[in-house]
Design an enzyme around this catalytic site. Sequence first.
Site, mmCIF file in Angstrom:
data_model
loop_
_atom_site.group_PDB
_atom_site.id
_atom_site.type_symbol
_atom_site.label_atom_id
_atom_site.label_comp_id
_atom_site.label_asym_id
_atom_site.label_seq_id
_atom_site.Cartn_x
_atom_site.Cartn_y
_atom_site.Cartn_z
ATOM 1 N N GLU A 1 27.614 41.306 41.238
ATOM 2 C CA GLU A 1 27.942 41.179 39.812
ATOM 3 C C GLU A 1 28.682 39.865 39.578
ATOM 4 O OE1 GLU A 1 30.676 43.707 36.659
ATOM 5 O OE2 GLU A 1 29.533 44.818 38.164
ATOM 6 N N GLU B 1 34.263 38.517 30.874
ATOM 7 C CA GLU B 1 34.787 39.558 29.990
ATOM 8 C C GLU B 1 35.815 38.914 29.064
ATOM 9 O OE1 GLU B 1 36.257 42.964 32.080
ATOM 10 O OE2 GLU B 1 34.299 43.465 32.909
#
EC number: 2.4.1.207
Length: 268
Positions: free
Chosen positions: A82, A86
Amino acid sequence: MNAEGGNLHREFEITWGDGRARIHNNGGLLTLSLDRASGSGFRSKNEYLFGRIEIQIKLVAGNSAGTVATYYLSSEGPTHDEIDFEFLGNSSGEPYTLHTNVFSQGKGNREQQFFLWFDPTMDFHTYTILWNPQRIIFYVDETPIREFKNLERHGIPFPRSQAMRVYSSMWNADDWATRGGLVKTDWTKAPFTASYRSYKADACVWSGEASSCGSQDSNPSDKWWMTEELNATRMKRLRWVQKKYMVYNYCVDKMRFPEGLAPECNIS
């Protein structure tokens, strides 16, 4: 494969949110909303194994405390890879926190956080993930903010064998997002909406067992992202961002990692 300014209908599928995620303007704009009942999200129809993937995002204006907007690449399963952007909301007048992380074989804990040198709620800005076999680079408006190098020769796992999709979501994380969870979401300001447009993927599309970049006779210059690296000018820019705007770095957090910092932190 090149998805230039892609039609978002063609590139993405809405995965959750019960109508809170919407595609507008004949595929030119996608919005994700959050209210007390639910957030929302989408993902790319394609999976990729290396590429340069960018999208323009306009974040929630005003009091966005407790909310998180995400844009990331991820594979599936317990040993997933990943690569995360964010965006952690904040009270009116306080800066957003841009949170980045890299997971390899299911292990993350590689957070670096930044303030931005502009207000990301006033207009659209471009957020780019460059991922090739040698490195991962995070860009904001073509300014590099972070580089994570392939250090497998030192025994450090690197994401290079699992295809990943693009994901994005808008959700409530007021248990941790703003000042460690001290500031809660003000639901009287809902719905909270983030907007996405101008998606572009210069990338190797993965289809089951094969990559679109896999043929031996194809022109390697067509896949320039596979060898992209930071030149001296961009390295200088990266150091400027990290000196002025980085607010958290896992590589110096000895309180959190009393057993020792991650091995890559000690390799220049």
